[in-house]
Every structure is written in C-alpha cells, then in structure tokens.
Motif scaffolding. Sequence first.
Motif, PDB file in Angstrom:
ATOM      1  N   GLU A  80      24.941  44.450  59.984  1.00  0.00           N
ATOM      2  CA  GLU A  80      24.486  43.233  59.324  1.00  0.00           C
ATOM      3  C   GLU A  80      24.747  43.365  57.830  1.00  0.00           C
ATOM      4  O   GLU A  80      24.968  44.468  57.307  1.00  0.00           O
ATOM      5  CB  GLU A  80      23.004  42.978  59.575  1.00  0.00           C
ATOM      6  N   GLY A  81      24.744  42.246  57.146  1.00  0.00           N
ATOM      7  CA  GLY A  81      24.989  42.286  55.713  1.00  0.00           C
ATOM      8  C   GLY A  81      24.882  40.910  55.097  1.00  0.00           C
ATOM      9  O   GLY A  81      24.598  39.912  55.766  1.00  0.00           O
ATOM     10  N   THR A  82      25.123  40.852  53.801  1.00  0.00           N
ATOM     11  CA  THR A  82      25.117  39.607  53.042  1.00  0.00           C
ATOM     12  C   THR A  82      26.385  39.564  52.208  1.00  0.00           C
ATOM     13  O   THR A  82      26.659  40.492  51.443  1.00  0.00           O
ATOM     14  CB  THR A  82      23.883  39.517  52.130  1.00  0.00           C
ATOM     15  N   LEU A  83      27.169  38.509  52.362  1.00  0.00           N
ATOM     16  CA  LEU A  83      28.450  38.372  51.677  1.00  0.00           C
ATOM     17  C   LEU A  83      28.324  37.353  50.558  1.00  0.00           C
ATOM     18  O   LEU A  83      27.899  36.219  50.779  1.00  0.00           O
ATOM     19  CB  LEU A  83      29.525  37.930  52.675  1.00  0.00           C
ATOM     20  N   ARG A  84      28.697  37.762  49.355  1.00  0.00           N
ATOM     21  CA  ARG A  84      28.678  36.835  48.219  1.00  0.00           C
ATOM     22  C   ARG A  84      29.919  35.949  48.275  1.00  0.00           C
ATOM     23  O   ARG A  84      31.035  36.422  48.486  1.00  0.00           O
ATOM     24  CB  ARG A  84      28.638  37.605  46.903  1.00  0.00           C
ATOM     25  N   VAL A  85      29.733  34.650  48.049  1.00  0.00           N
ATOM     26  CA  VAL A  85      30.826  33.682  48.038  1.00  0.00           C
ATOM     27  C   VAL A  85      30.820  32.995  46.676  1.00  0.00           C
ATOM     28  O   VAL A  85      29.834  32.344  46.305  1.00  0.00           O
ATOM     29  CB  VAL A  85      30.668  32.641  49.168  1.00  0.00           C
ATOM     30  N   ASP A  86      31.928  33.138  45.933  1.00  0.00           N
ATOM     31  CA  ASP A  86      31.993  32.537  44.599  1.00  0.00           C
ATOM     32  C   ASP A  86      33.417  32.065  44.317  1.00  0.00           C
ATOM     33  O   ASP A  86      34.259  32.025  45.232  1.00  0.00           O
ATOM     34  CB  ASP A  86      31.500  33.526  43.527  1.00  0.00           C
ATOM     35  N   ASP A  87      33.697  31.750  43.063  1.00  0.00           N
ATOM     36  CA  ASP A  87      35.009  31.243  42.659  1.00  0.00           C
ATOM     37  C   ASP A  87      35.879  32.417  42.224  1.00  0.00           C
ATOM     38  O   ASP A  87      36.079  32.664  41.044  1.00  0.00           O
ATOM     39  CB  ASP A  87      34.842  30.226  41.527  1.00  0.00           C
ATOM     40  N   HIS A  88      36.363  33.185  43.220  1.00  0.00           N
ATOM     41  CA  HIS A  88      37.265  34.310  42.964  1.00  0.00           C
ATOM     42  C   HIS A  88      36.695  35.286  41.937  1.00  0.00           C
ATOM     43  O   HIS A  88      37.349  35.656  40.952  1.00  0.00           O
ATOM     44  CB  HIS A  88      38.632  33.795  42.512  1.00  0.00           C
TER      45      HIS A  88
END
Length: 299
Positions: free
Chosen positions: A261-269
């Motif tokens: 399990e984990g948490t993925l950061r999503v941003d503008d590159h």
Amino acid sequence: MPRAALYAATGVVAIAGAVALVANLVQGDGDAGRRGPAGAAGAAVSPSAPVSGTATRPASPRASASAPASATPSPSASVSAEAPATRPGTAAPSRRAPASGPALTVSTTPYFWDSPCDHAFLVDRSPQNVLPPPPQQDSVGWATAYGAVSANRQTVVLTVQGTGEETVVLKDLHVRVVDSGPALDWNQYVMGNGCGGGVDTASFDVSLDLGTPLAMPVAGQRDFPYSVTESDPEVFHVKAHTSGHDVSWYLELEWSSGDREGTLRVDDHGRPFRTSASKDASYYAYPLGSHAWEFVEGT
C-alpha cells in the motif's frame, strides 16, 4: 602373507574408505539443499547461483550460502529465479510488478478543457507581449514560457493504470494545499471566444476556497474506491476552482495491492498545480480571424 602384498591390501582399503567418505559428503549436501520450504522450487536457488546442466547434480555449498535466509521466498524472488539473466529469451516475460517497483502509474494533464472558452490564464504581461492562444496539446509550453496561472478554475486529468495483472485498489483521492494567498492582479487571457461550454460528466469538484478542500464526485459519478490493472485503467477529471485566492495545491492518491500500500503524489511534473481567481470579470480574447488580443469588458 608377504609384506608387499600386505601393504597393497592396506592401500586398497584406504582408497575405498576415502571414496565412501566423499560420497557421504556429497549426499549430505544434497539433503541440505532439499530442506527448503515446500512449493518454493523457483526460489530455492539464488538467481546468482550457477545453473547445473544436469538435474541430479546438487547445488554447491557456496551457492547455498549465497541464497536468501528467508524461510518464505518473496514473489519477486520466484520471478527472478524462473527467468535467469543468462538466458532471457527462454522464459515467458512476467507482467507481475516487482515488490520493489511501482504498482501503478499516473499520467497527468495539468490543463484540460472541453472547449477553448472553458479555460483562461492569468499572465503578468501586456497583450502586445503575449502570443496567440495555443492548442490544448501545447498549453503546458505556452503557460510555462509566460509563468501563466490558471484563472478561476482548472481541470486536471489523471490517467491511472496498474503495472501488472494484479488489481490495484484506488482507495481515496486527497487535496493538499501548499499555499494560499490573495488573488493575482494580472491580466486574464481566454483560450477561445464565442464558443459554447461542454458538460463534464466524469469529474471530481474541488473548492480551493475551503479550509480543507475535498475532491467531491459530481454529475452522478460514484466516489472512491476504484480499481485498476495494466489492461483496465481509469481516467479522472479533477476540476478545481477558486473565487478569491491564489492557491498552490497537489493531489495524493491512496492505493493498495495485496500486502502493499502507499500514497502517490500527483502534481504538475514536480511542481504544485496553481490556480488563482482573477481581479475582475474582464479578459482578453483572440477572436477567429483576428491578429491581436481584444479586450472584453466584464459584466
């Protein structure tokens, strides 16, 4: 019995005893090699150990010493042992994501609009120093060149896909605010003029003016959780908006797959998304057939 004959007989007995001792040692190594866990045939030999050309030859003590000490081999060890590096063409390629690799990937489109009128940028430049609006696929380069910020609202598209056959459960999507300040006092440039708006039927609405913004499903779309695999991706539209602030923000995608399990950061590159309210309702448009930006008074 002559002494020479006695010596010869003694030498035969000694050689026979040595052969028996060597046979017992080899048999003992084979027994030790068979004490691995049941059902771990693919992981009993370390990928770095030499592969024997015959099925009856036991593993050498050095090879056994280099094998992992874990009682239960991990799935990644089984995959690597079944496909030795020395013969990559002999084993069928595995689509299973290794335990040390990512279980999913996310492709991000930071600026998306159904029609050009649906998006505007704030730019700290006069219209004489701003090039005509770009097509949507070139919007990232255009915005980066001018340091532009999405005006009032911004739709981000996430394409989420697993890296193997295993199902990855997307448990939740969180909004994280890095910074929030007064709205920017910059000129607003609309990417189109005189066009109708589209209807977004699969999106999550984010009000950046809230103390703790939430990604809320809209237009009848169900909420999380979702699930993805390599062959079954999901596409999410995240529509953020603000009416009075300049907000830097990013997303966190919470996931699990089996015991991982984990948490993925999503941003503008690598940078936060940034959305700011405009100073007023006035803007610059670039009508079809025109060769310059035209000012449109806000109502």
